[in-house]
Design a protein around this motif. Sequence first.
Motif, PDB file in Angstrom:
ATOM      1  N   SER A   1      31.877 -37.985 -49.918  1.00 40.83           N
ATOM      2  CA  SER A   1      31.797 -38.715 -51.193  1.00 40.83           C
ATOM      3  C   SER A   1      32.903 -39.768 -51.274  1.00 40.83           C
ATOM      4  O   SER A   1      32.690 -40.857 -51.815  1.00 40.83           O
ATOM      5  N   LEU A   2      34.077 -39.495 -50.712  1.00 41.73           N
ATOM      6  CA  LEU A   2      35.166 -40.468 -50.719  1.00 41.73           C
ATOM      7  C   LEU A   2      34.785 -41.688 -49.883  1.00 41.73           C
ATOM      8  O   LEU A   2      34.967 -42.830 -50.316  1.00 41.73           O
ATOM      9  N   ALA A   3      34.218 -41.460 -48.698  1.00 36.63           N
ATOM     10  CA  ALA A   3      33.786 -42.580 -47.850  1.00 36.63           C
ATOM     11  C   ALA A   3      32.680 -43.373 -48.550  1.00 36.63           C
ATOM     12  O   ALA A   3      32.650 -44.605 -48.486  1.00 36.63           O
TER      13      ALA A   3
ATOM     14  N   GLN B   1      33.216 -47.186 -49.226  1.00 41.60           N
ATOM     15  CA  GLN B   1      32.391 -48.040 -48.371  1.00 41.60           C
ATOM     16  C   GLN B   1      30.975 -48.133 -48.947  1.00 41.60           C
ATOM     17  O   GLN B   1      29.979 -47.977 -48.239  1.00 41.60           O
ATOM     18  N   PHE B   2      30.897 -48.404 -50.235  1.00 42.01           N
ATOM     19  CA  PHE B   2      29.607 -48.398 -50.924  1.00 42.01           C
ATOM     20  C   PHE B   2      28.619 -49.380 -50.303  1.00 42.01           C
ATOM     21  O   PHE B   2      27.439 -49.054 -50.115  1.00 42.01           O
TER      22      PHE B   2
ATOM     23  N   ARG C   1      33.468 -31.782 -50.362  1.00 45.33           N
ATOM     24  CA  ARG C   1      34.107 -30.539 -49.881  1.00 45.33           C
ATOM     25  C   ARG C   1      33.240 -29.859 -48.812  1.00 45.33           C
ATOM     26  O   ARG C   1      33.077 -28.641 -48.797  1.00 45.33           O
ATOM     27  N   GLY C   2      32.628 -30.686 -47.942  1.00 44.48           N
ATOM     28  CA  GLY C   2      31.843 -30.172 -46.827  1.00 44.48           C
ATOM     29  C   GLY C   2      30.449 -29.695 -47.174  1.00 44.48           C
ATOM     30  O   GLY C   2      29.729 -29.188 -46.311  1.00 44.48           O
ATOM     31  N   ARG C   3      30.053 -29.855 -48.428  1.00 48.06           N
ATOM     32  CA  ARG C   3      28.735 -29.379 -48.873  1.00 48.06           C
ATOM     33  C   ARG C   3      27.872 -30.566 -49.277  1.00 48.06           C
ATOM     34  O   ARG C   3      28.324 -31.443 -50.012  1.00 48.06           O
TER      35      ARG C   3
END
Length: 101
Positions: A6-8, A12-13, A30-32
């Motif tokens: 989600s951060l990427a 990088q939208f 969180r990996g999910r």
Amino acid sequence: MLTMTSLAAQNQFGMLIDASQRQPVAVTRRGRPVAVVMSYEDYQASMRTIPFQVAMLVSESYPLRGKEAGDSMRQHLAKMSNKAAEEGLTEADVTRMLHED
């Protein structure tokens, strides 16, 4: 399918949107997996197909191959369409109901 955190996806939208034009992109937190981003054309196509659960129910009752399969499916869909019309449902109502969770 590509995967992005989600951060990427936030940072990088533009790249996320570009990638989604080629294939769906899973977004994780969180990996999910929490979301899938896809092109509008892919979304529209997915709304025109029947859900897997409906296909499984139909396949249990009707032939899967050949002319008989096509004939059976057309008869089944005609019955469903007539019943929906009797209930006052439009095609859009039925599509929405089929895709609800």
